[in-house]
Design a protein around this motif. Structure first.
Motif, PDB file in Angstrom:
ATOM      1  N   THR A 109      45.132  48.267  95.181  1.00 27.60           N
ATOM      2  CA  THR A 109      44.055  49.261  95.178  1.00 27.60           C
ATOM      3  C   THR A 109      44.384  50.412  96.118  1.00 27.60           C
ATOM      4  N   ASN A 110      44.812  50.073  97.324  1.00 29.04           N
ATOM      5  CA  ASN A 110      45.114  51.122  98.299  1.00 29.04           C
ATOM      6  C   ASN A 110      46.330  51.948  97.903  1.00 29.04           C
ATOM      7  N   ILE A 111      47.326  51.330  97.302  1.00 29.83           N
ATOM      8  CA  ILE A 111      48.478  52.097  96.817  1.00 29.83           C
ATOM      9  C   ILE A 111      48.044  53.015  95.681  1.00 29.83           C
ATOM     10  N   GLY A 112      47.154  52.514  94.798  1.00 30.26           N
ATOM     11  CA  GLY A 112      46.620  53.356  93.724  1.00 30.26           C
ATOM     12  C   GLY A 112      45.881  54.561  94.265  1.00 30.26           C
ATOM     13  N   PHE A 113      45.127  54.350  95.362  1.00 30.00           N
ATOM     14  CA  PHE A 113      44.439  55.475  96.002  1.00 30.00           C
ATOM     15  C   PHE A 113      45.442  56.503  96.505  1.00 30.00           C
ATOM     16  N   GLY A 114      46.602  56.044  96.940  1.00 30.67           N
ATOM     17  CA  GLY A 114      47.624  56.959  97.445  1.00 30.67           C
ATOM     18  C   GLY A 114      48.232  57.821  96.353  1.00 30.67           C
ATOM     19  N   TYR A 115      48.349  57.271  95.151  1.00 28.34           N
ATOM     20  CA  TYR A 115      48.978  58.017  94.058  1.00 28.34           C
ATOM     21  C   TYR A 115      47.992  58.847  93.243  1.00 28.34           C
ATOM     22  N   GLY A 116      46.732  58.459  93.225  1.00 27.54           N
ATOM     23  CA  GLY A 116      45.767  59.173  92.402  1.00 27.54           C
ATOM     24  C   GLY A 116      44.427  59.253  93.112  1.00 27.54           C
ATOM     25  N   SER A 117      43.478  59.778  92.415  1.00 30.14           N
ATOM     26  CA  SER A 117      42.158  59.939  93.024  1.00 30.14           C
ATOM     27  C   SER A 117      41.431  58.599  93.082  1.00 30.14           C
ATOM     28  N   ALA A 118      40.521  58.505  94.038  1.00 30.86           N
ATOM     29  CA  ALA A 118      39.743  57.273  94.200  1.00 30.86           C
ATOM     30  C   ALA A 118      38.869  57.024  92.981  1.00 30.86           C
TER      31      ALA A 118
ATOM     32  N   LYS B 170      36.476  61.968  80.445  1.00 32.61           N
ATOM     33  CA  LYS B 170      35.710  63.041  81.060  1.00 32.61           C
ATOM     34  C   LYS B 170      36.289  63.424  82.417  1.00 32.61           C
ATOM     35  N   LYS B 171      36.693  62.445  83.202  1.00 34.03           N
ATOM     36  CA  LYS B 171      37.191  62.692  84.555  1.00 34.03           C
ATOM     37  C   LYS B 171      38.514  63.442  84.529  1.00 34.03           C
ATOM     38  N   ASN B 172      39.412  63.006  83.680  1.00 36.80           N
ATOM     39  CA  ASN B 172      40.763  63.581  83.669  1.00 36.80           C
ATOM     40  C   ASN B 172      41.002  64.306  82.362  1.00 36.80           C
ATOM     41  N   ALA B 173      40.711  65.593  82.373  1.00 40.16           N
ATOM     42  CA  ALA B 173      41.000  66.389  81.182  1.00 40.16           C
ATOM     43  C   ALA B 173      42.508  66.441  80.964  1.00 40.16           C
ATOM     44  N   GLY B 174      43.253  66.401  82.076  1.00 37.79           N
ATOM     45  CA  GLY B 174      44.706  66.356  81.983  1.00 37.79           C
ATOM     46  C   GLY B 174      45.164  64.914  81.868  1.00 37.79           C
ATOM     47  N   ARG B 175      46.352  64.696  82.299  1.00 36.47           N
ATOM     48  CA  ARG B 175      46.927  63.361  82.207  1.00 36.47           C
ATOM     49  C   ARG B 175      46.811  62.649  83.557  1.00 36.47           C
ATOM     50  N   PRO B 176      46.228  61.418  83.586  1.00 34.67           N
ATOM     51  CA  PRO B 176      46.148  60.705  84.862  1.00 34.67           C
ATOM     52  C   PRO B 176      47.531  60.239  85.319  1.00 34.67           C
ATOM     53  N   ASP B 177      47.691  60.078  86.603  1.00 32.03           N
ATOM     54  CA  ASP B 177      48.955  59.615  87.162  1.00 32.03           C
ATOM     55  C   ASP B 177      49.193  58.172  86.726  1.00 32.03           C
ATOM     56  N   PRO B 178      50.264  57.898  85.975  1.00 30.79           N
ATOM     57  CA  PRO B 178      50.497  56.540  85.469  1.00 30.79           C
ATOM     58  C   PRO B 178      50.742  55.518  86.583  1.00 30.79           C
ATOM     59  N   THR B 179      51.297  55.947  87.705  1.00 28.87           N
ATOM     60  CA  THR B 179      51.531  55.014  88.810  1.00 28.87           C
ATOM     61  C   THR B 179      50.202  54.548  89.384  1.00 28.87           C
ATOM     62  N   SER B 180      49.264  55.464  89.536  1.00 26.99           N
ATOM     63  CA  SER B 180      47.947  55.111  90.047  1.00 26.99           C
ATOM     64  C   SER B 180      47.236  54.158  89.092  1.00 26.99           C
TER      65      SER B 180
END
Length: 158
Positions: free
Chosen positions: A46-55, A110-120
């Motif tokens: 979870t914390n690593i995911g927070f580091g790569y993308g938005s909470a 709705k949150k990510n009109a673009g592409r979300p970070d796959p690592t997150s």
């Protein structure tokens, strides 16, 4: 770290030695260790995911945890007890799963009109899987303990 130190101090030997005893390790159950390890890895992911993308992205993906728990419970039920998947996945649970999937998908789109970070997303899914596996292990441990108590009560009353 402070929790580990406090636990070790609690199990310290009664003598004048300041070294903690190994009693804690003798009483450690493999399932308890696995539950703790899964919790640790889930929190770490979870914390690593927070580091790569938005909470918000990580938390939206973690909404899938109940579905992962349901799937793992069904797999455990079929493989260990040889039961039927229909015993675990009822109609109501299927409808609830569809609602969660639909809501999560709408939030993600709705949150990510673009592409979300796959690592997150990968770490958030890993966190959800670890927490779901932890929940299934805790539930199966509790059910085994209840069955053991029932067996002892039956044997004592007979």
């Amino acid at each position: 770290i402070l929790s580990i130190i406090a636990t070790l101090r609690r199990y310290r030997s009664g003598g004048s030695s300041s070294a903690p005893s190994l009693q804690i390790f003798r009483n450690l159950n493999v399932i308890d260790f696995a539950i703790g390890l899964l919790h640790f890895v889930g929190a770490l992911c979870t914390n690593i995911g927070f580091g790569y993308g938005s909470a918000s992205l990580v938390n939206i993906v973690k909404l899938l945890e109940p579905i992962e728990t349901l799937i793992l419970t069904a797999v455990m039920h079929v493989t260990i007890s040889g039961g039927n998947v229909g015993d675990v996945i009822t109609f109501q649970k299927s409808i609830s799963t569809m609602i969660i999937l639909g809501g999560t998908s709408m939030l993600l789109l709705k949150k990510n009109a673009g592409r979300p970070d796959p690592t997150s997303v990968m770490f958030a899914l890993g966190s959800g899987f670890c927490m779901a596996a932890r929940n299934v292990l805790k539930k199966s441990k509790k059910q085994r303990a209840a069955a053991a108590v029932k067996a002892v009560a039956t044997a004592v009353s007979a």
